[in-house]
Design a protein around this motif. Sequence first.
Motif, PDB file in Angstrom:
ATOM      1  N   TRP A  23       0.819  -1.215   0.000  1.00 11.62           N
ATOM      2  CA  TRP A  23       0.000   0.000   0.000  1.00 11.62           C
ATOM      3  C   TRP A  23       0.855   1.269   0.000  1.00 11.62           C
ATOM      4  O   TRP A  23       0.572   2.217  -0.728  1.00 11.62           O
ATOM      5  N   LEU A  24       1.929   1.284   0.771  1.00  7.59           N
ATOM      6  CA  LEU A  24       2.756   2.478   0.909  1.00  7.59           C
ATOM      7  C   LEU A  24       3.794   2.601  -0.205  1.00  7.59           C
ATOM      8  O   LEU A  24       3.783   3.560  -0.979  1.00  7.59           O
ATOM      9  N   PHE A  25       4.660   1.604  -0.311  1.00  2.00           N
ATOM     10  CA  PHE A  25       5.777   1.720  -1.234  1.00  2.00           C
ATOM     11  C   PHE A  25       5.345   1.682  -2.693  1.00  2.00           C
ATOM     12  O   PHE A  25       5.936   2.341  -3.536  1.00  2.00           O
ATOM     13  N   TYR A  26       4.315   0.911  -2.994  1.00  2.00           N
ATOM     14  CA  TYR A  26       3.855   0.876  -4.380  1.00  2.00           C
ATOM     15  C   TYR A  26       3.308   2.232  -4.807  1.00  2.00           C
ATOM     16  O   TYR A  26       3.552   2.698  -5.922  1.00  2.00           O
ATOM     17  N   ASN A  27       2.558   2.865  -3.907  1.00  2.00           N
ATOM     18  CA  ASN A  27       2.039   4.199  -4.223  1.00  2.00           C
ATOM     19  C   ASN A  27       3.167   5.219  -4.368  1.00  2.00           C
ATOM     20  O   ASN A  27       3.152   6.063  -5.271  1.00  2.00           O
ATOM     21  N   LEU A  28       4.162   5.133  -3.472  1.00  2.00           N
ATOM     22  CA  LEU A  28       5.292   6.049  -3.572  1.00  2.00           C
ATOM     23  C   LEU A  28       6.094   5.783  -4.849  1.00  2.00           C
ATOM     24  O   LEU A  28       6.551   6.727  -5.512  1.00  2.00           O
ATOM     25  N   PHE A  29       6.259   4.533  -5.189  1.00  4.87           N
ATOM     26  CA  PHE A  29       6.972   4.206  -6.419  1.00  4.87           C
ATOM     27  C   PHE A  29       6.228   4.752  -7.631  1.00  4.87           C
ATOM     28  O   PHE A  29       6.827   5.275  -8.569  1.00  4.87           O
ATOM     29  N   TRP A  30       4.912   4.615  -7.611  1.00  5.64           N
ATOM     30  CA  TRP A  30       4.105   5.121  -8.720  1.00  5.64           C
ATOM     31  C   TRP A  30       4.290   6.635  -8.880  1.00  5.64           C
ATOM     32  O   TRP A  30       4.452   7.149  -9.990  1.00  5.64           O
ATOM     33  N   GLY A  31       4.274   7.357  -7.766  1.00  2.00           N
ATOM     34  CA  GLY A  31       4.462   8.802  -7.829  1.00  2.00           C
ATOM     35  C   GLY A  31       5.844   9.171  -8.340  1.00  2.00           C
ATOM     36  O   GLY A  31       5.994  10.071  -9.179  1.00  2.00           O
ATOM     37  N   ALA A  32       6.871   8.481  -7.842  1.00  2.00           N
ATOM     38  CA  ALA A  32       8.233   8.764  -8.299  1.00  2.00           C
ATOM     39  C   ALA A  32       8.401   8.431  -9.775  1.00  2.00           C
ATOM     40  O   ALA A  32       9.048   9.181 -10.527  1.00  2.00           O
ATOM     41  N   ILE A  92     -12.679  -1.949  -9.150  1.00  2.00           N
ATOM     42  CA  ILE A  92     -11.789  -1.207 -10.046  1.00  2.00           C
ATOM     43  C   ILE A  92     -12.473   0.020 -10.654  1.00  2.00           C
ATOM     44  O   ILE A  92     -11.903   1.125 -10.633  1.00  2.00           O
ATOM     45  N   PRO A  93     -13.697  -0.089 -11.216  1.00  2.00           N
ATOM     46  CA  PRO A  93     -14.339   1.126 -11.752  1.00  2.00           C
ATOM     47  C   PRO A  93     -14.575   2.181 -10.667  1.00  2.00           C
ATOM     48  O   PRO A  93     -14.380   3.383 -10.911  1.00  2.00           O
ATOM     49  N   TYR A 125      -8.182   4.499 -17.313  1.00  2.00           N
ATOM     50  CA  TYR A 125      -7.458   3.284 -17.661  1.00  2.00           C
ATOM     51  C   TYR A 125      -6.157   3.178 -16.865  1.00  2.00           C
ATOM     52  O   TYR A 125      -5.771   2.092 -16.420  1.00  2.00           O
ATOM     53  N   ILE A 126      -5.477   4.317 -16.724  1.00  2.00           N
ATOM     54  CA  ILE A 126      -4.240   4.319 -15.947  1.00  2.00           C
ATOM     55  C   ILE A 126      -4.526   3.914 -14.496  1.00  2.00           C
ATOM     56  O   ILE A 126      -3.786   3.133 -13.883  1.00  2.00           O
ATOM     57  N   GLY A 127      -5.610   4.440 -13.928  1.00  2.00           N
ATOM     58  CA  GLY A 127      -5.987   4.082 -12.559  1.00  2.00           C
ATOM     59  C   GLY A 127      -6.309   2.610 -12.420  1.00  2.00           C
ATOM     60  O   GLY A 127      -5.927   1.961 -11.444  1.00  2.00           O
ATOM     61  N   ALA A 128      -7.000   2.040 -13.415  1.00  2.00           N
ATOM     62  CA  ALA A 128      -7.328   0.612 -13.374  1.00  2.00           C
ATOM     63  C   ALA A 128      -6.057  -0.232 -13.428  1.00  2.00           C
ATOM     64  O   ALA A 128      -5.931  -1.244 -12.728  1.00  2.00           O
ATOM     65  N   PHE A 129      -5.117   0.180 -14.270  1.00  2.00           N
ATOM     66  CA  PHE A 129      -3.840  -0.529 -14.347  1.00  2.00           C
ATOM     67  C   PHE A 129      -3.088  -0.438 -13.030  1.00  2.00           C
ATOM     68  O   PHE A 129      -2.514  -1.429 -12.546  1.00  2.00           O
ATOM     69  N   PHE A 130      -3.064   0.754 -12.440  1.00  2.00           N
ATOM     70  CA  PHE A 130      -2.409   0.976 -11.152  1.00  2.00           C
ATOM     71  C   PHE A 130      -2.994   0.058 -10.083  1.00  2.00           C
ATOM     72  O   PHE A 130      -2.275  -0.621  -9.344  1.00  2.00           O
ATOM     73  N   TYR A 131      -4.315   0.000 -10.008  1.00  2.00           N
ATOM     74  CA  TYR A 131      -4.995  -0.829  -9.008  1.00  2.00           C
ATOM     75  C   TYR A 131      -4.712  -2.317  -9.248  1.00  2.00           C
ATOM     76  O   TYR A 131      -4.380  -3.063  -8.319  1.00  2.00           O
TER      77      TYR A 131
END
Length: 358
Positions: A23-32, A92-93, A125-131
Motif C-alpha cells: 500500500w505504501l511503497f507501491y504508491n510512492l513508487f508510482w508517484g516517483a 476497479i471502476p 485506464y491508468i488508474g485501473a492498471f495501477f490498481y
Amino acid sequence: MRDRRFWQRKLVWNITVAEFSAWLFYNLFWGAFFFVVMILSYQIKHPLGQVRIIAIDVALKMLCTLPAWWFLLRVWKKKTFSLTLLFHLLYIPFFSFSWVYSFGHILNDCGLGKFDFSTMMYDVYIGAFFYSLQFALYHAYRFYLRTKEQLIREQALKDLAYQSEIKALKAQIEPHFLFNTLNSISASVPPSLEKTRVLIAQLADTFRYALKVSECQSVRLEEELNFVKTWLALEHYRFGNRLQVDFRIDPSVLRTNVPPMILQPLVENALNHGISPLVNGGTVTIICQREEEFIHITISDTGIGYSGDLDILFTKGIGLKSTAERIDRLYNEKLTARRNLQGLAFMFRIPLTGFQLS
C-alpha cells in the motif's frame, strides 16, 4: 508442532507487512515513476509545483485503495479466489472514477492546474492498471506464503503418519498375550465377584478397540462414543456416585468419520484434573452437534477449573498436546479452551468436507 506455530506467526506477520508495504511503497513508487517520466518528457516547468501535484495524486490513490485493503483483507479474509476476483472487478471502476474525479476537481478548484475531464478515460485506464498491478503483486506474494505453509503442513503430516505407523507396529507385538492374560484372570475370578469379572471384560474391550483403531485413519463417531462409554464405565468403579456423565449427541453425526481416540484424552483430562480433586465430584458433558459445514465437539466439566493461562494447557502433558496437534495438522483447526461458571470446556470443530458421510 513448533514449526507449524512458527510458520503461522510468520505468515500473519509477513502478510501484515506485505499489506502495508504494498500500500505504501507501491504508491510512492508510482508517484516517483510518474515524476521521472514527466521530467524525461520535458513536461515539467516548475518541479516543486509538480511535486505537490504528484503528492496529491499519490495521496488520493492511497486513500481510494484503503477501503479495498480493509474490506478484502479483513472482512473477506478467507473468501474463495472467485469471490476475491469478483470484488476486484467491481471495485476497479469505483476506484478509477473516484480517483480521477477527486484529483481533477482538486486541481481545478485549488488553482493547481487545469484538468480536462473530456479526456479523463485515459486517466481511468491508468488508474485501473495501477490498481490491478498493486493487488496482483500482493496476491502473488500471499499465494507464495500460503504455498510454503502448505508444504510445511504436508511434511508435518508425513512425519505424523510415520510416527503413527511405528506406534501401530509396536502395538501389534504379541497383542494376544495381553488378551489371554486378561481372560485367564477373568476365569480365575470366583462367581461371587461378578463385578470384577465385568470390569476385566470391559478393560479387554478398551484394549481391543485401541488395537483395532491403531491401523485406522478414521472411525465412525458412533464407534468412538461407544468406546468412551465403555471406558467411562470403568471409571465409574473408581469414582462411584462422584461422577455424572451427560451425552448430548446429534443423531445426524453418528455415522461421520472422525480421527480415532480423539475424544478419550479430553474426557480423561476432565476426570483427572477437573472432577477427581473435588470431594463431591462433578459432571462431564460431551456434546457433538452439526452446525453448517462443521461438526462442533465440546467436552466440558464442572470441576475445579484452571486459573492460569489457558494456552499453556496445550503445552503441558501428552493428552491435550497430542490432541491439539492432531486436530491442527489434520484439519487446520484449533483445539480451544474456555472457563465455565464451574470447570473448563474444550472445543474443536471438524469440517464435514474432510469426511465420507453415508
